[in-house]
Design a protein around this motif. Structure first.
Motif, short mmCIF file in Angstrom:
data_model
loop_
_atom_site.label_atom_id
_atom_site.label_comp_id
_atom_site.label_asym_id
_atom_site.label_seq_id
_atom_site.Cartn_x
_atom_site.Cartn_y
_atom_site.Cartn_z
N GLY A 1 18.85 13.86 1.98
CA GLY A 1 18.14 13.98 3.25
C GLY A 1 19.08 14.35 4.37
N LEU A 2 20.23 13.71 4.40
CA LEU A 2 21.23 14.03 5.43
C LEU A 2 21.70 15.47 5.29
CD1 LEU A 2 24.12 11.77 6.61
CD2 LEU A 2 24.59 14.14 6.02
N TRP A 3 21.96 15.91 4.05
CA TRP A 3 22.44 17.28 3.84
C TRP A 3 21.36 18.31 4.16
CZ3 TRP A 3 24.90 15.43 -1.35
CH2 TRP A 3 26.13 14.82 -1.06
N MET B 1 20.86 14.44 11.98
CA MET B 1 22.02 15.30 11.75
C MET B 1 21.73 16.74 12.12
SD MET B 1 25.11 15.13 11.17
CE MET B 1 24.98 13.36 10.90
N ALA B 2 20.50 17.18 11.99
CA ALA B 2 20.16 18.56 12.32
C ALA B 2 20.42 18.88 13.78
CB ALA B 2 18.69 18.83 11.99
N ILE B 3 20.34 17.84 14.63
CA ILE B 3 20.48 18.10 16.08
C ILE B 3 21.40 17.07 16.75
CG2 ILE B 3 18.30 19.31 16.43
CD1 ILE B 3 18.62 15.52 16.94
N ALA B 4 22.25 16.40 15.97
CA ALA B 4 23.09 15.33 16.53
C ALA B 4 23.94 15.86 17.68
CB ALA B 4 24.00 14.77 15.44
N PRO B 5 23.79 15.30 18.88
CA PRO B 5 24.56 15.82 20.02
C PRO B 5 26.06 15.80 19.82
CG PRO B 5 22.75 14.47 20.81
CD PRO B 5 22.77 14.32 19.31
#
Length: 473
Positions: free
Chosen positions: A82-84, A241-245
């Protein structure tokens, strides 16, 4: 407190000296905000990929994830896909466009895409709040590590972690963070490659570890978590993770869009090594020490009580490196939110020198506020990290992913999506008590996305000049 060899101290102290030296070296060329906050946009793919991996693999990985594996067994490894998936979304639809923006802070994207200074300030505040929660987890982990290894009170362990990280962050900025993260990622991956075979050998070999853990509790080698739990864990980390600032801020430091994709690819290599290693590490320590007071101490005990002194010291350095790299990245992102996004709105004519001065003050203040909360008892480190990930995804996923790939997203839609997403997560978690056992990130992102689409369909579109940097003419 265990008996520790002199070599162990030499390696750990040498590491601290090294990262401070990197900060001092990197800081020599920092003359402007762009130098300090985005490393002059000079970072290449290999260093950038290692930095992305090192920042992502925080205390939640080396302390928290290994602790969860110690307590629950192998099934928790299935949150990684999921993270990847989140990284893949970032590589395809988010990160390259972010790099092309050539901004300095992440909330600056909100202003440029949605034509709203107020939205930029709201995004900055939400990032600061969410990352203050994240820092609590890092400080708790640093304190546990120092307490387990050196026998000092947890508060002093957390303080030492903060102080050393602050020194090289204040001096070297994002360039120091990137290059120290490169070294740290090499240490993380390398020491685990050496440590895991030694650990399993000490535990009696693969066959014994498997049979012993199965006899202890069949769920350890089977399925402690069900599909619903694992989907929730993967969604929390993937959406975030897709949009982690703190990761998107790294995109500004990279040379071009091609470098961004290569860097994400390199980061997968480091993450895959560590993902497998922390799983096997948690299982191996459970076989050697079936009853620990807290699973979060498993990695520290592995370093000081199982491995040879040099290998154990390198593993301890890897754990500290994972904490410090994340703390440094979060410090920079949060402090820039105050100095450039909020202060820049209050005082538009502020000079670069004034912003830099405020940035350094903000680093110090924001570093120590979470320490007050870290002194109180908290749940396991990994679940503090997961709560933060859900919060970030709920207010940022929709406005970034849709905003970069859908022209019709409007100012009103973005504002509603940010606020509505956060409220949904808080209500789902603290008022409704997580109904049906569904992770809070799923309703948070769903509500935020629906609000963005619906409100944008009935409100004034943003000017064309705001869309041009992302979609062209």
């Amino acid at each position: 407190m265990f008996e520790i060899s002199p070599e162990f101290y030499y390696v750990v102290i040498g590491y601290f000296v090294m990262v401070i030296a990197i900060g001092w070296w990197a800081g020599k060329g920092n003359k402007t905000s762009e130098d300090h906050l985005v490393a002059g946009r000079s970072i290449g793919a290999l260093v950038g990929g290692a930095a992305l991996a090192a920042t992502q693999m925080s205390a939640g990985t080396f302390v928290g994830t290994m602790g969860v594996h110690y307590l629950t067994g192998a099934s928790y490894i299935w949150f990684w896909p999921g993270l990847w998936a989140g990284w893949i979304v970032s590589a395809v639809w988010v990160a390259p466009k972010f790099q092309k923006l050539k901004a300095v802070t992440v909330p600056e994207y909100v202003e440029k895409r949605y034509n709203t200074k107020v939205g930029r300030a709201i995004a900055a505040v939400l990032i600061i709040v969410a990352y203050s929660v994240y820092l609590i987890a890092q400080y708790v982990a640093g304190g546990i590590v120092m307490q387990t290894v050196f026998g000092i009170p947890m508060v002093w362990g957390a303080f030492i972690t903060i102080a050393i990280t602050m020194v090289y962050t204040l001096k070297g900025g994002m360039k120091a963070t990137a290059y120290s993260d490169f070294v740290q990622a090499l240490i993380m991956a390398g020491c685990f490659i050496a440590a895991i075979p030694l650990l399993i050998s000490q535990a009696g070999g693969w066959d014994f570890v498997g049979s012993f853990l199965t006899s202890l509790d069949s769920k350890i080698t089977g399925w402690h978590f069900g599909a619903k739990d694992l989907i929730g864990f993967g969604a929390a980390f993937g959406f975030s993770m897709a949009i982690a600032p703190y990761e998107l801020a790294r995109m500004y430091t990279l040379k071009n869009a091609k470098t961004v994709r290569l860097a994400i690819g390199f980061s997968f290599v480091f993450q895959a090594v560590v993902a497998l290693s922390v799983t096997l590490g948690g299982l191996g320590i459970r076989a050697l020490f079936p009853i620990l007071k807290t699973g979060d101490s498993a990695s520290s005990i592995m370093a000081i009580n199982v491995l040879p002194p040099i290998v154990g010291a390198l593993l301890m350095v890897a754990i500290l490196a994972s904490i410090m790299s994340t703390v440094s990245g979060v410090m920079i992102v949060s402090s820039s939110g105050i100095s450039h996004d909020i202060y820049g709105l209050i005082k538009p004519n502020a000079t670069d020198a004034q912003k830099m001065k405020l940035n350094r003050i903000a680093v110090i203040v924001l570093a120590f506020i979470p320490l007050l909360f870290a002194l109180k008892p908290f749940d396991m480190v990994q679940f503090i990290v997961m709560a933060q990930a859900s919060m970030v995804a709920s207010f940022f996923f929709a406005i970034v992913l849709f905003g970069l790939n859908w022209k019709k997203a409007t100012t009103a839609g973005a504002m509603t999506a940010m606020i509505g997403g956060v409220i949904t997560v808080l209500v789902w978690l603290f008022v409704l008590g997580k109904p049906f056992g569904i992770n809070e990130v799923i309703p948070g992102v769903l509500v935020s996305s629906i609000l963005l689409v619906v409100v944008s369909s009935f409100t004034k579109p943003v000017p064309e000049e705001n869309l041009e940097p992302f979609f062209g003419k």
